[in-house]
Design a protein around this motif. Structure first.
Motif, PDB file in Angstrom:
ATOM      1  N   GLU A   1       0.769  -1.242   0.000  1.00  0.00           N
ATOM      2  CA  GLU A   1       0.000   0.000   0.000  1.00  0.00           C
ATOM      3  C   GLU A   1       0.803   1.297   0.000  1.00  0.00           C
ATOM      4  O   GLU A   1       0.208   2.375  -0.018  1.00  0.00           O
ATOM      5  CB  GLU A   1      -0.964   0.007   1.202  1.00  0.00           C
ATOM      6  N   ASN A   2       2.141   1.235   0.074  1.00  0.00           N
ATOM      7  CA  ASN A   2       2.828   2.505   0.323  1.00  0.00           C
ATOM      8  C   ASN A   2       3.942   2.865  -0.666  1.00  0.00           C
ATOM      9  O   ASN A   2       4.822   3.657  -0.331  1.00  0.00           O
ATOM     10  CB  ASN A   2       3.369   2.532   1.762  1.00  0.00           C
ATOM     11  N   ALA A   3       3.898   2.351  -1.885  1.00  0.00           N
ATOM     12  CA  ALA A   3       4.973   2.669  -2.846  1.00  0.00           C
ATOM     13  C   ALA A   3       5.084   4.177  -3.081  1.00  0.00           C
ATOM     14  O   ALA A   3       6.193   4.716  -3.168  1.00  0.00           O
ATOM     15  CB  ALA A   3       4.724   1.948  -4.171  1.00  0.00           C
ATOM     16  N   ALA A   4       3.939   4.868  -3.166  1.00  0.00           N
ATOM     17  CA  ALA A   4       3.980   6.311  -3.437  1.00  0.00           C
ATOM     18  C   ALA A   4       4.536   7.077  -2.235  1.00  0.00           C
ATOM     19  O   ALA A   4       5.260   8.066  -2.404  1.00  0.00           O
ATOM     20  CB  ALA A   4       2.580   6.817  -3.779  1.00  0.00           C
ATOM     21  N   ALA A   5       4.219   6.609  -1.016  1.00  0.00           N
ATOM     22  CA  ALA A   5       4.730   7.291   0.183  1.00  0.00           C
ATOM     23  C   ALA A   5       6.249   7.125   0.269  1.00  0.00           C
ATOM     24  O   ALA A   5       6.976   8.075   0.596  1.00  0.00           O
ATOM     25  CB  ALA A   5       4.047   6.728   1.434  1.00  0.00           C
ATOM     26  N   VAL A   6       6.750   5.929  -0.035  1.00  0.00           N
ATOM     27  CA  VAL A   6       8.197   5.688   0.013  1.00  0.00           C
ATOM     28  C   VAL A   6       8.899   6.546  -1.047  1.00  0.00           C
ATOM     29  O   VAL A   6       9.914   7.192  -0.763  1.00  0.00           O
ATOM     30  CB  VAL A   6       8.506   4.178  -0.177  1.00  0.00           C
ATOM     31  N   ALA A   7       8.329   6.606  -2.251  1.00  0.00           N
ATOM     32  CA  ALA A   7       8.926   7.439  -3.310  1.00  0.00           C
ATOM     33  C   ALA A   7       8.923   8.917  -2.902  1.00  0.00           C
ATOM     34  O   ALA A   7       9.891   9.635  -3.162  1.00  0.00           O
ATOM     35  CB  ALA A   7       8.160   7.246  -4.618  1.00  0.00           C
ATOM     36  N   SER A   8       7.849   9.365  -2.248  1.00  0.00           N
ATOM     37  CA  SER A   8       7.786  10.768  -1.771  1.00  0.00           C
ATOM     38  C   SER A   8       8.960  11.057  -0.858  1.00  0.00           C
ATOM     39  O   SER A   8       9.594  12.110  -0.933  1.00  0.00           O
ATOM     40  CB  SER A   8       6.526  11.036  -0.943  1.00  0.00           C
TER      41      SER A   8
END
Ligand SMILES: Cc1ncc(C[n+]2csc(CCOP(=O)(O)OP(=O)(O)O)c2C)c(N)n1
Ligand code: SF4
Ligand SMILES: [Mg+2]
Length: 306
Positions: A76-83
Motif C-alpha cells: 500500500e505505500n509505494a507512493a509514500a516511500v517514493a515521496s
C-alpha cells in the motif's frame, strides 16, 4: 513523378535495466511493459515497487533482476516511500551532499494503485512531489490468485467474482484511475500499453521530464488471469486499443490528446472472444459492454475536442 515513403528508423535502447531470467509467466504483458519502462528510464533512477507480480517475479532471494536501485515496499505505500526518497534527495541537494538527482519512480499493480495504495498516491500528488507513478494494470490481483480489483472490467470472471448461475462475473464497471489522477490537477497523465512500445516509451520520457507529479496507467495483458494464449498478449493489447476498450491518450496540464486514434473502432467481441475470463457472457451482456465502451469513448473525444 514517383513518390517514396520516408523511412524514419525508431530505435529501442539496447540496454535492459530489468534483467532477463526473471520468473514471469510465459508471454507476460506486464513484464514486457516493465522492461520497456525501464529501458526508457535508463540508469539514473530509484524505483519504489509495491508488492505484486512485478516484485515477486524479479526478486526471489538471493537473486534480483534489478540493475538500478530498487526498494520493495508494502502493498500500500509505494507512493509514500517514493515521496520520502524525492524529499530526501532535495534536502541533500540543498545541503550540497548530493548533486546527482536520480529520477524517482514508484510503481504498482492495479490492486496496489486503484485500491489499497490510492491514499498514499493521492497524498503524494497533493503534496506535488517530483516523481512518476506507473500503474501496471492487469485488471486483477494476479500474483495472489486472480482476485477481482476495482480495475477488473465489468463481466470478467475472477476467483472472487466467479461466473455461474447467479453471477455474470464482475458486477461493477472499471474504476477510471486516469480521471482520478487528472482531478488532482497534476501536470502529466497518460495511458499506455506495451503493444505500442514507442508510444509507451515516449510517454515515460515526457513524464519524467515533467516537473512535479506524473502518472502513467499501463494496460498489461496477463495470459494467466485473462485466460488467453501466451502468444496473444501483444495482440490483446492492440485489440483493447482498436476496440476503444482502452484508448491511448495523454493529458498535459489538463489538455487531453489521443495519441492513437482510429476512424472506426472494431467491435468489442474481437477483444472479448479470445479471453477465457469473458467466455461465459451472454449476448445481451456483451451488447451492454459494447454500449459502455462507445459511451466512454465519446466522452473522451469530447474532452479531446474541448
Ligand atoms: C496489506 C496487504 N494485503 C494483502 C497482501 C497480499 N498481496 C500481495 S500482492 C497482492 C495482489 C497484488 O495485485 P496487484 O497490485 O494488482 O498486482 P499484480 O500481482 O496483479 O501485478 C496481494 C493481495 C499484502 N501483501 N499486504
Ligand atoms: S500472473 Fe499475469 S501479470 Fe503475473 S507474472 Fe503471470 S502473466 Fe504476468
Ligand atoms: Mg493486478
Amino acid at each position: 513523378m514517383e513518390s517514396f515513403a520516408v523511412f524514419v528508423p525508431r530505435l529501442v535502447p539496447q540496454k535492459d535495466y530489468l534483467a532477463p531470467g526473471h520468473r514471469a509467466c510465459i508471454g507476460c504483458g506486464e513484464a514486457l511493459a516493465l522492461r520497456l519502462v525501464m529501458k526508457a528510464l535508463g540508469r539514473n533512477v530509484i524505483v519504489s515497487n509495491a508488492t505484486g507480480c512485478m516484485e515477486i517475479i524479479s526478486s526471489p532471494f538471493p537473486t534480483t533482476s534489478w540493475r538500478v536501485p530498487w526498494i520493495h515496499t508494502l502493498f500500500e505505500n509505494a507512493a509514500a516511500v517514493a515521496s520520502g526518497i524525492e524529499a530526501a534527495q532535495k534536502i541533500m541537494n540543498e545541503k550540497g551532499s548530493r548533486t546527482n538527482m536520480a529520477k524517482v519512480v514508484a510503481m504498482g499493480g492495479d490492486g496496489a494503485t486503484l485500491d489499497i495504495g490510492i491514499q498514499a498516491l493521492s497524498g503524494a500528488w497533493e503534496r506535488g512531489h517530483d516523481m512518476l507513478y506507473v500503474c501496471f494494470d492487469n485488471e486483477a490481483y494476479m500474483n495472489t490468485g486472480i482476485q477481482r480489483s476495482s480495475g477488473t472490467p465489468f463481466g470478467a470472471a475472477t476467483t472472487t467474482s466467479p461466473a455461474g448461475k447467479v453471477s455474470i462475473g464482475q458486477s461493477t464497471w472499471k474504476k477510471n484511475m486516469p480521471s482520478i489522477a487528472v482531478a488532482h490537477d497534476i501536470p502529466y497523465v497518460a495511458t499506455a500499453c506495451p503493444s505500442y512500445p514507442f508510444d509507451l516509451m515516449e510517454k515515460v520520457n515526457k513524464a519524467v521530464a515533467t516537473k512535479g507529479p506524473s502518472y502513467l496507467h499501463v494496460l498489461s495483458p496477463c495470459p494467466t488471469g485473462w485466460r488467453h494464449g501466451g502468444d496473444l498478449s501483444v495482440k490483446m493489447g492492440r485489440l483493447a486499443v482498436e476496440t476503444g476498450v482502452f484508448p491511448l491518450y495523454e493529458v498535459v496540464n489538463g489538455k487531453y490528446k489521443l495519441t492513437v486514434d482510429f476512424p472506426k473502432l472494431r467491435p468489442v467481441t474481437d477483444y472479448l472472444t479470445p479471453q477465457g475470463r469473458f467466455r461465459h457472457l451472454p449476448k445481451d451482456e456483451v451488447e451492454r459492454i459494447q454500449k459502455g465502451v462507445i459511451r466512454e469513448y465519446e466522452k473522451l473525444k469530447k474532452k479531446v475536442e474541448a
